[in-house]
Design an enzyme around this catalytic site. Structure first.
Site, PDB file in Angstrom:
ATOM      1  N   ASP A  86      -1.991   1.979   3.175  1.00 44.06           N
ATOM      2  CA  ASP A  86      -0.748   1.164   3.639  1.00 44.06           C
ATOM      3  C   ASP A  86      -1.211  -0.520   3.937  1.00 44.06           C
ATOM      4  O   ASP A  86      -2.428  -0.677   4.313  1.00 44.06           O
ATOM      5  CB  ASP A  86      -0.392   1.630   4.738  1.00 44.06           C
ATOM      6  CG  ASP A  86       1.084   1.316   5.314  1.00 44.06           C
ATOM      7  OD1 ASP A  86       1.767   0.625   4.497  1.00 44.06           O
ATOM      8  OD2 ASP A  86       1.511   1.564   6.503  1.00 44.06           O
ATOM      9  N   HIS A 145      -0.046  -5.099  -3.985  1.00 45.32           N
ATOM     10  CA  HIS A 145      -0.015  -3.853  -4.737  1.00 45.32           C
ATOM     11  C   HIS A 145      -1.021  -3.979  -5.708  1.00 45.32           C
ATOM     12  O   HIS A 145      -1.908  -3.398  -5.847  1.00 45.32           O
ATOM     13  CB  HIS A 145       1.117  -3.328  -5.378  1.00 45.32           C
ATOM     14  CG  HIS A 145       2.407  -3.123  -4.371  1.00 45.32           C
ATOM     15  ND1 HIS A 145       2.094  -2.329  -3.280  1.00 45.32           N
ATOM     16  CD2 HIS A 145       3.523  -3.196  -4.439  1.00 45.32           C
ATOM     17  CE1 HIS A 145       3.112  -2.014  -2.523  1.00 45.32           C
ATOM     18  NE2 HIS A 145       4.083  -2.929  -2.990  1.00 45.32           N
ATOM     19  N   LEU A 178     -15.914  15.329  -8.213  1.00 43.50           N
ATOM     20  CA  LEU A 178     -14.889  15.097  -7.104  1.00 43.50           C
ATOM     21  C   LEU A 178     -13.497  15.484  -7.917  1.00 43.50           C
ATOM     22  O   LEU A 178     -13.267  15.036  -8.975  1.00 43.50           O
ATOM     23  CB  LEU A 178     -14.887  13.557  -7.019  1.00 43.50           C
ATOM     24  CG  LEU A 178     -13.761  13.042  -6.205  1.00 43.50           C
ATOM     25  CD1 LEU A 178     -13.846  13.475  -4.750  1.00 43.50           C
ATOM     26  CD2 LEU A 178     -13.877  11.550  -6.127  1.00 43.50           C
TER      27      LEU A 178
HETATM   28  C1  FPP Z   1       1.905   0.683   1.017  1.00 39.53           C
HETATM   29  O1  FPP Z   1       1.794  -0.537   1.234  1.00 39.53           O
HETATM   30  C2  FPP Z   1       1.468   0.958  -0.352  1.00 39.53           C
HETATM   31  C3  FPP Z   1       2.118   1.746  -1.387  1.00 39.53           C
HETATM   32  C4  FPP Z   1       3.546   1.992  -1.027  1.00 39.53           C
HETATM   33  C5  FPP Z   1       1.766   2.007  -2.748  1.00 39.53           C
HETATM   34  C6  FPP Z   1       0.085   2.319  -3.162  1.00 39.53           C
HETATM   35  C7  FPP Z   1      -0.229   1.685  -4.087  1.00 39.53           C
HETATM   36  C8  FPP Z   1      -1.203   0.977  -4.639  1.00 39.53           C
HETATM   37  C9  FPP Z   1      -2.240   0.935  -3.706  1.00 39.53           C
HETATM   38  C10 FPP Z   1      -1.468   0.257  -5.758  1.00 39.53           C
HETATM   39  C11 FPP Z   1      -2.255   0.667  -6.801  1.00 39.53           C
HETATM   40  C12 FPP Z   1      -2.167   2.242  -6.875  1.00 39.53           C
HETATM   41  C13 FPP Z   1      -2.517   3.279  -7.753  1.00 39.53           C
HETATM   42  C14 FPP Z   1      -2.883   4.395  -7.636  1.00 39.53           C
HETATM   43  C15 FPP Z   1      -3.473   2.520  -9.150  1.00 39.53           C
HETATM   44  P1  FPP Z   1       3.103  -1.137   1.632  1.00 39.53           P
HETATM   45  O2  FPP Z   1       3.938  -1.975   0.398  1.00 39.53           O
HETATM   46  O3  FPP Z   1       4.200  -0.335   2.435  1.00 39.53           O
HETATM   47  O4  FPP Z   1       2.622  -2.341   2.814  1.00 39.53           O
HETATM   48  P2  FPP Z   1       3.478  -2.845   3.839  1.00 39.53           P
HETATM   49  O5  FPP Z   1       3.826  -1.724   4.907  1.00 39.53           O
HETATM   50  O6  FPP Z   1       2.371  -3.879   4.608  1.00 39.53           O
HETATM   51  O7  FPP Z   1       4.994  -3.526   3.421  1.00 39.53           O
END
Ligand code: FPP
Length: 278
Positions: A35, A52, A146
């Site tokens: 997050d 992201h 893993l």
């Molecule tokens: C939360 O941050 C994150 C996500 C909803 C997506 C997770 C995705 C990645 C880490 C990108 C790459 C993933 C892979 C598997 C290659 P948020 O957008 O909710 O952050 P915020 O709460 O600060 O808005």
């Protein structure tokens, strides 16, 4: 754990942390709610998708570190069933990044003996994404190290509903619906995570104190670790700190700690107070 020291040098800030870890008490399964990508981008006046994009490298590093540490399973929350509510452009970017990750990381997954799997309601994903997930799963299925699980279009409640429906459908087909008595084992065997141990450690980045519908059944006894680090900044140090914090916990699973179990003090105190609970 030896493999971890191969990618560090003595004097690295992570070296001392790695040395403090007890290789005999590693969590078998680590689950992570990644997050803070959006906030990471906002702090830099960048669009959310940049957060992201920056979140891909910590995924790679975390997978590699867990493999080298000797962790059995790692489950990453990559896309929740609620994430479809985000703007179209952001959702499209997340899928593009997932496909980019799968293609780029395939050789390393093989080199590091990692088994890949995807968890969630995958049947609604595009053919292209499903094909690539399936190819990576098949390609790595003979590996023995893993187990990396990406939770994609995942929701904990939906997972439980799917498991219950599977139980009911199977009982109906066998003509045993009237006598159906559901057990924990029956539910566990039909979860997306069937065959995996429950997570011992659940990490959430960005300081939020929420479970967000992640592995609701499986985290019943997981140790929770919340760090203020935003996911794109999550490094090897953060992971090792989480494992060390886990090793400092007293896991009781509803019972008593070893120290409390051995103590006669409670019995004497109860006796002195005339309290008998037996
Ligand atoms: C939360 O941050 C994150 C996500 C909803 C997506 C997770 C995705 C990645 C880490 C990108 C790459 C993933 C892979 C598997 C290659 P948020 O957008 O909710 O952050 P915020 O709460 O600060 O808005």
């Amino acid at each position: 754990m030896k493999a971890l020291f191969e990618v560090m040098r003595p004097g690295d800030p992570d070296w001392a942390l790695a040395e403090s870890i007890d290789a005999a008490r590693l969590p078998k399964h680590i689950a992570i709610i990644m997050d803070g990508n959006g906030r990471w981008a906002r702090k830099r006046s960048l669009p959310r998708v940049a957060g992201h994009r920056a979140g891909v490298e910590p995924v790679r590093l975390t997978v590699e570190t867990c493999a080298r540490l000797g962790i059995d399973a790692l489950t990453l929350y990559a896309f929740s069933s609620e994430n479809w509510k985000r703007p179209r452009g952001e959702v499209d970017t997340l899928w593009r990044l997932l496909r980019f990750y799968l293609r780029r990381e395939a050789p390393d997954l093989m080199k590091n003996n990692i088994r890949f799997n995807a968890l969630g309601r995958l049947e609604v994903l595009s053919d292209q994404v499903r094909r690539e997930l399936d190819e990576t799963r098949r390609m790595t299925s003979g590996n023995t190290g893993l187990r990396v699980n990406l939770a994609i279009n995942y929701g904990g409640r939906t997972e439980l509903v799917d498991a219950m429906n599977a139980i009911v459908d199977e009982a109906r087909s066998a003509g045993r619906l009237d006598a159906l008595a559901v057990t924990e084992e029956m539910i566990e065997a039909r979860l997306y995570t069937a065959g995996l141990p429950d997570p011992d450690l659940l990490i959430r980045t960005s300081g939020e104190m929420r479970i967000s519908n992640f592995l609701l059944w499986q985290i019943a006894y997981a140790e929770l670790y919340v760090t203020d680090t935003l996911w794109p900044d999550f490094g090897r140090k953060d992971l090792l700190e989480a494992v060390l914090a886990y090793q400092g916990r007293d896991r009781r699973f509803g019972g008593l700690s070893t120290a409390a179990k051995g103590s006669q003090e409670d019995d004497s105190l109860a006796e002195a107070l005339g309290v008998s609970l037996r």
